[in-house]
Design an enzyme around this catalytic site. Structure first.
Site, PDB file in Angstrom:
ATOM      1  N   CYS A   1      40.699  43.194  32.482  1.00  0.00           N
ATOM      2  CA  CYS A   1      42.026  43.937  32.510  1.00  0.00           C
ATOM      3  C   CYS A   1      43.207  43.004  32.096  1.00  0.00           C
ATOM      4  O   CYS A   1      43.234  42.776  30.910  1.00  0.00           O
ATOM      5  CB  CYS A   1      42.306  44.716  33.986  1.00  0.00           C
ATOM      6  SG  CYS A   1      43.504  45.521  33.938  1.00  0.00           S
TER       7      CYS A   1
ATOM      8  N   HIS B   1      37.392  47.314  35.128  1.00  0.00           N
ATOM      9  CA  HIS B   1      37.338  46.614  36.391  1.00  0.00           C
ATOM     10  C   HIS B   1      35.857  46.625  36.761  1.00  0.00           C
ATOM     11  O   HIS B   1      35.560  47.445  37.567  1.00  0.00           O
ATOM     12  CB  HIS B   1      38.013  47.227  37.425  1.00  0.00           C
ATOM     13  CG  HIS B   1      39.635  46.669  37.231  1.00  0.00           C
ATOM     14  ND1 HIS B   1      40.368  45.729  37.613  1.00  0.00           N
ATOM     15  CD2 HIS B   1      40.517  47.414  36.431  1.00  0.00           C
ATOM     16  CE1 HIS B   1      41.449  45.634  37.233  1.00  0.00           C
ATOM     17  NE2 HIS B   1      41.692  46.906  36.601  1.00  0.00           N
TER      18      HIS B   1
ATOM     19  N   GLU C   1      34.541  44.867  38.750  1.00  0.00           N
ATOM     20  CA  GLU C   1      34.399  44.714  40.158  1.00  0.00           C
ATOM     21  C   GLU C   1      34.623  46.001  41.323  1.00  0.00           C
ATOM     22  O   GLU C   1      34.368  46.118  42.347  1.00  0.00           O
ATOM     23  CB  GLU C   1      35.357  43.723  40.896  1.00  0.00           C
ATOM     24  CG  GLU C   1      36.736  44.138  41.088  1.00  0.00           C
ATOM     25  CD  GLU C   1      37.542  43.994  39.637  1.00  0.00           C
ATOM     26  OE1 GLU C   1      36.994  43.912  38.523  1.00  0.00           O
ATOM     27  OE2 GLU C   1      38.919  44.208  39.508  1.00  0.00           O
TER      28      GLU C   1
END
Lengths: 255, 216
Positions: free
Chosen positions: B82, B192, B194
């Site tokens: 990001c 993202h 994650e």
């Protein structure tokens, strides 16, 4: 293509999930993070933890919840309820929440939306609106304190103001439909969705698979939220998303 | 020995989900703001949300930025996420005073997404369209073109990048580069991983496998 989202919502009191839970394979079905992990695996696009603890005594429990969720979840999550000021919101984001949701606090002090969106970014600020129909026309009033106290504020005008002040999303709950299992309040959802330039999450009233699709297609919402039908295992998230996909709605199914 | 990854902490947010996701897929993770540890790391992750100018200010002042550039010159595996993807570019236009200089690992700039009809920020699950580069890119091994990943951003890479480094594009207001790879050690993604469930974990696992000490 940006997909429409399916969001399970957990009401949390003193760190425990309230409302019925029907998951037999959970070590601790009352633990909101354990339950959220199940929803993560089942394909939820995000989850919302709504702190309904009446007092502020257990704020530490909620912050702890946010930080455990950050470690355990692999999807974004929101923590809502109980915010009084900007520092409370900051603390929750620092603990790992992707977004915070404010309802009563924002209505009492709209400036809080402006401050929060500046400090945290609009994408992290959801304004929750509990709306109840007034009379027979298309007019709704915003309520606070978990739907207990009417404010006299027009829900549509309030949604517009929240968006102007920098809210990133509106979480719109119909108090008339909530708990009925008769479907979302479509006129309310559509009116708000058309009034604001930000995503609207439809909430309150889901009982059938068709309702999820109606919220998106007829209500023009960007996301659909439900609690009991997921907690009781009436539908799995995958089942809901497959149904929506069958209705031509773009959803994420590669999980 | 597990592959060791250093996550660069520039004090702008919670790194717990990045750290936990990486350790879930087999990495030993250290979060640090120590330039010495960054310069000598065997692999680096630069995560982040927030403002380009703020982050660059901190990275420059703390010496973390210089340490990172140092490490990159040794060709250590690097993953920008990001804002971390933006910071590795030459410059971004996030600053109020105009262009702000980035770390310069990749040629190109960052620009705001603009639309009169679509909502900005771009938030939610959207698709990765893998380019020819992306299909060869080790980061996307086992990931299909069209896979959904989680985005939350108002700025994205512009079109002045060399086509050779664009591994994926995502079409929202414009078909912006959503993943880049320099053909060697440097990877950066707009989304993202994650927060991107199983697809995201697969991507992180692929990254961990490139790190020295990895079994695969």
């Amino acid at each position: 293509m940006l997909t429409k989202r399916v969001i399970p919502c957990m009401d949390v009191k003193n760190g425990r999930v309230v409302k019925g839970i029907n998951f037999v394979d959970l070590r601790d079905a009352g633990d909101p993070v354990e339950l959220a992990k199940v929803y993560d695996r089942e394909g939820a696009d995000e989850v919302i933890f709504l702190d309904i603890t009446a007092t502020s005594d257990n704020r530490a429990t909620t912050i702890d919840l946010a930080s455990r969720a950050a470690a355990e979840l692999r999807i974004p999550y929101t923590v809502g309820g109980g915010f009084r000021d900007i520092s409370g919101a900051r603390t929750m984001i620092a603990a790992g929440a992707d977004k915070i949701s404010m309802c009563s606090a924002a209505l009492r002090n709209p400036e809080l939306i402006t401050l929060a969106s500046r400090a945290l970014g609009s994408q992290a600020v959801i304004v929750a609106i509990d709306a109840k129909r007034v009379g027979n026309g298309d007019k709704w009033e915003a309520y606070v304190a978990g739907g207990r106290i009417p404010t006299g504020v027009d829900a549509i005008a309030w949604a517009e103001e929240a968006a102007r002040r920098g809210a990133g999303e509106i979480l719109l709950t119909s108090m008339d439909c909530d708990g009925t299992q008769d479907g979302f309040d479509i006129p309310l959802t559509r009116t708000v969705a058309r009034a604001v330039p930000i995503p609207v999450i439809a909430s309150g009233g889901v009982g059938k698979l068709e309702h999820f699709a109606e919220g998106i297609i007829d209500g023009e919402a960007d996301a659909v939220l439900a609690a009991s039908v997921f907690h009781f295992g009436t539908f799995s998230i995958r089942q809901v998303k497959e149904y929506m996909a069958g209705e031509g709605i773009p959803v994420r199914l590669d999980f | 020995m597990a592959p060791r990854i250093v996550i660069i902490d520039y004090h702008k947010g919670n790194l717990l989900s990045v750290a936990r996701s990486l350790s879930d897929v087999g990495a030993e993770v250290e979060i640090t703001d120590d330039p010495g540890k960054i310069a000598s790391a065997g692999a680096l992750v630069l995560p982040g949300v927030g403002s380009f100018e703020d982050a660059m200010g901190f990275l420059n002042e703390s010496g973390e930025g210089a340490a990172l550039v140092d490490a990159l010159s040794r060709c250590v595996p690097f993953l920008g996420i990001c804002l971390g993807e933006h910071l590795i570019m030459e410059s971004g236009d996030e600053s109020e005073s105009g262009f702000c200089e980035g770390l310069g690992g990749v040629k190109g700039t960052v620009r705001r997404l603009e639309s009169s009809t679509l909502k900005v920020p771009h938030v939610g699950w959207d698709q990765l369209e893998l380019t020819e580069v992306g299909r060869r890119c080790p980061l996307f091994e086992g990931v299909s073109s069209g896979a959904h990943v989680y985005f939350t951003h108002s700025y994205a890479l512009s079109d002045d990048l060399n086509e050779d480094v664009i591994a994926a594009r995502t079409d929202y207001t414009r078909a912006f580069p959503s993943a880049i790879w320099n053909g060697e050690n440097l990877f950066a993604v707009q989304f993202h991983p994650e927060k991107s469930s199983t697809v995201g974990l697969r991507i992180l696992e692929n990254f961990v496998r490139l790190v020295p000490g990895s079994i695969a």
